[in-house]
Design an enzyme around this catalytic site. Structure first.
Site, PDB file in Angstrom:
ATOM      1  N   ILE A 228       0.829  -1.203   0.000  1.00  0.00           N
ATOM      2  CA  ILE A 228       0.000   0.000   0.000  1.00  0.00           C
ATOM      3  C   ILE A 228       0.865   1.255   0.000  1.00  0.00           C
ATOM      4  O   ILE A 228       0.497   2.283  -0.591  1.00  0.00           O
ATOM      5  CB  ILE A 228      -0.985  -0.002   1.196  1.00  0.00           C
ATOM      6  CG1 ILE A 228      -2.046   1.077   1.030  1.00  0.00           C
ATOM      7  CG2 ILE A 228      -0.241   0.155   2.517  1.00  0.00           C
ATOM      8  CD1 ILE A 228      -2.944   0.902  -0.179  1.00  0.00           C
ATOM      9  N   ALA A 229       2.028   1.190   0.633  1.00  0.00           N
ATOM     10  CA  ALA A 229       2.935   2.341   0.632  1.00  0.00           C
ATOM     11  C   ALA A 229       3.425   2.657  -0.780  1.00  0.00           C
ATOM     12  O   ALA A 229       3.598   3.830  -1.135  1.00  0.00           O
ATOM     13  CB  ALA A 229       4.118   2.086   1.557  1.00  0.00           C
TER      14      ALA A 229
ATOM     15  N   ARG B 282       1.759   2.249  -3.548  1.00  0.00           N
ATOM     16  CA  ARG B 282       0.671   2.920  -4.260  1.00  0.00           C
ATOM     17  C   ARG B 282       0.439   4.330  -3.713  1.00  0.00           C
ATOM     18  O   ARG B 282       0.121   5.246  -4.472  1.00  0.00           O
ATOM     19  CB  ARG B 282      -0.590   2.059  -4.173  1.00  0.00           C
ATOM     20  CG  ARG B 282      -0.517   0.888  -5.149  1.00  0.00           C
ATOM     21  CD  ARG B 282      -1.145  -0.390  -4.650  1.00  0.00           C
ATOM     22  NE  ARG B 282      -0.906  -1.454  -5.632  1.00  0.00           N
ATOM     23  CZ  ARG B 282       0.231  -2.158  -5.685  1.00  0.00           C
ATOM     24  NH1 ARG B 282       1.222  -1.902  -4.842  1.00  0.00           N
ATOM     25  NH2 ARG B 282       0.392  -3.097  -6.599  1.00  0.00           N
TER      26      ARG B 282
ATOM     27  N   ARG C 222      12.010  -1.810   9.556  1.00  0.00           N
ATOM     28  CA  ARG C 222      12.938  -2.547  10.415  1.00  0.00           C
ATOM     29  C   ARG C 222      14.112  -3.092   9.623  1.00  0.00           C
ATOM     30  O   ARG C 222      15.048  -3.630  10.191  1.00  0.00           O
ATOM     31  CB  ARG C 222      12.185  -3.681  11.115  1.00  0.00           C
ATOM     32  CG  ARG C 222      11.166  -3.175  12.140  1.00  0.00           C
ATOM     33  CD  ARG C 222      10.349  -4.298  12.724  1.00  0.00           C
ATOM     34  NE  ARG C 222       9.498  -4.927  11.717  1.00  0.00           N
ATOM     35  CZ  ARG C 222       8.694  -5.956  11.957  1.00  0.00           C
ATOM     36  NH1 ARG C 222       8.649  -6.478  13.178  1.00  0.00           N
ATOM     37  NH2 ARG C 222       7.944  -6.461  11.003  1.00  0.00           N
TER      38      ARG C 222
ATOM     39  N   HIS D  48       0.449  -0.611  13.814  1.00  0.00           N
ATOM     40  CA  HIS D  48      -0.027   0.755  13.604  1.00  0.00           C
ATOM     41  C   HIS D  48       0.045   1.580  14.891  1.00  0.00           C
ATOM     42  O   HIS D  48       0.520   2.729  14.886  1.00  0.00           O
ATOM     43  CB  HIS D  48      -1.473   0.744  13.104  1.00  0.00           C
ATOM     44  CG  HIS D  48      -1.612   0.299  11.687  1.00  0.00           C
ATOM     45  ND1 HIS D  48      -2.835   0.235  11.050  1.00  0.00           N
ATOM     46  CD2 HIS D  48      -0.701  -0.098  10.774  1.00  0.00           C
ATOM     47  CE1 HIS D  48      -2.666  -0.184   9.810  1.00  0.00           C
ATOM     48  NE2 HIS D  48      -1.379  -0.398   9.619  1.00  0.00           N
TER      49      HIS D  48
ATOM     50  N   LYS E   4      -5.700   2.324   7.463  1.00  0.00           N
ATOM     51  CA  LYS E   4      -6.822   1.671   8.131  1.00  0.00           C
ATOM     52  C   LYS E   4      -6.473   0.214   8.431  1.00  0.00           C
ATOM     53  O   LYS E   4      -5.746  -0.411   7.662  1.00  0.00           O
ATOM     54  CB  LYS E   4      -8.086   1.783   7.278  1.00  0.00           C
ATOM     55  CG  LYS E   4      -7.986   1.171   5.870  1.00  0.00           C
ATOM     56  CD  LYS E   4      -8.245  -0.319   5.861  1.00  0.00           C
ATOM     57  CE  LYS E   4      -8.057  -0.904   4.509  1.00  0.00           C
ATOM     58  NZ  LYS E   4      -8.023  -2.389   4.540  1.00  0.00           N
TER      59      LYS E   4
END
Length: 367
Positions: free
Chosen positions: A44-45, A47, A66, A108, A126
């Protein structure tokens, strides 16, 4: 979209407007640029970074994970000047204004708190936490530090949802009496959604969308009945739920990781019905049909993450520039409300995530 708006008497408009409202979402390129740090260089990062670079003036200043090798590889692909081998280093980087948290769900909370503690605003993928308690802690620390915290639930920032919001706030559907929303998808073996240690199962990956939509419209349910199916991989495979809300409105949802569904959403009001094209959480269109035969069509262009993720970043940048500590599109109270419902579904089904404290009592009765 709020519970208060949709609980008021059905006496605002007799019929649909002559035309749909125009989206009020400003051009994302006009949003003042922030220096973004990305925590978690995953799918997702990638995109998110591509969407920002193609559609905004936001600056990608740093990336951290990490693994320094992973961070460096991500930085090279997107031309990001700094890469760090820990989330703490990223949080403390002097050339970062805001951290976009795109780690697995169960990280998160910790990564967001680290960033806030270091004086950085946060936009957290989310769900913002794996339970309501975590979302409340993020909210409290952001308020104490005078920083913005928001959940990156991109759907609510799309232009089409601003039009939906105007229809609801204008009372054009009448009183909302029923909401139906679902999301199912097929995943191949080995996908992280089957990893119980990463809070796997469909609830947080897929179910966030229909449940967040339902609670944004109707608020907190007063009655909930949940059914679940375990998956052979050791996580929950399917959840269905029926809910009743103050004033008598109902909602029905399903989320599963067995197969693709239309991912549709329908809102039934006493004057009109709104049907959002599937997948309802992506850019696209919707139809409003009044009970007297009127019909309006929003023909938004379909698209994916690349065409939509930048809207949330632009909204956050505008809010920070204006001195606000929340975004109107997804207030933290709404994120907490959704997670309260998710907590109740898990309580009824006996689903507990690793390293999670015993589930607190939730003020939602088990029906």
């Amino acid at each position: 979209m709020s519970a208060a708006d949709n609980a008021r008497p059905d006496a605002v408009h007799d019929r649909l407007p002559g035309r749909l409202p125009v989206s009020r979402v400003p051009d994302p390129r006009e949003a003042p640029p922030l220096r973004w740090g990305i925590a978690g260089p995953g799918w997702i990062a990638e995109r998110f970074a591509a969407s920002l670079q193609q559609h905004t003036r936001q600056e990608l200043a740093a990336v951290g994970s990490r693994s320094l090798d992973r961070s460096a590889g991500f930085a090279a692909r997107f031309g990001i000047p700094a890469a760090y081998g820990s989330y703490r280093e990223l949080a403390e980087a002097p050339d970062v204004d805001i951290v976009y948290v795109a780690t697995p769900h169960n990280h998160h909370h910790r990564v967001a708190l680290e960033a806030l503690d270091a004086g950085k605003h946060v936009l957290v993928e989310k769900p913002i936490g794996i339970n309501a308690g975590q979302a409340e802690e993020i909210t409290a620390l952001a308020q104490a530090r005078g920083l913005l915290a928001a959940e990156a639930l991109w759907t609510f920032f799309l232009p089409k949802f601003d039009v939906v919001r105007q229809l609801l706030d204008g009372g054009h559907l009448g009183q909302v009496v029923s909401v139906m929303a679902e999301y199912g998808e097929h995943f191949e073996p080995g996908h992280r959604i089957f990893d119980a240690d990463l809070a796997g199962g469909p609830l947080l990956d897929l179910g966030t969308y229909p449940l967040a939509f339902i609670t944004a419209l109707l608020g907190d349910p007063e009655r909930v009945c949940a059914l679940g199916t375990p998956h052979p991989e050791g996580v929950n495979g399917q959840i269905s739920a029926v809910m009743q809300f103050p004033g008598g409105a109902h909602a029905v949802t399903n989320t599963n990781l067995y197969g693709f569904t239309p991912t549709a959403a329908t809102v039934v009001g006493t004057r009109a019905t709104l049907t959002i094209d599937g997948p309802f959480n992506f850019p696209g269109g919707f139809t409003v049909k009044s009970h007297d035969g009127g019909e309006l069509r929003y023909g938004g262009e379909s698209g994916g993450h690349l065409e939509g993720l930048h809207y949330q970043a632009a909204a956050v940048a505008r809010a920070i520039a204006a001195g606000r500590r929340e975004v109107e599109e997804r207030p933290m109270a709404d994120s907490i409300r959704f997670l309260r419902l998710a907590d109740e579904l898990r309580r009824q089904l006996g689903i507990r995530f690793p390293d999670e404290a015993p589930a607190p009592a939730v003020n939602l009765p088990n029906q």
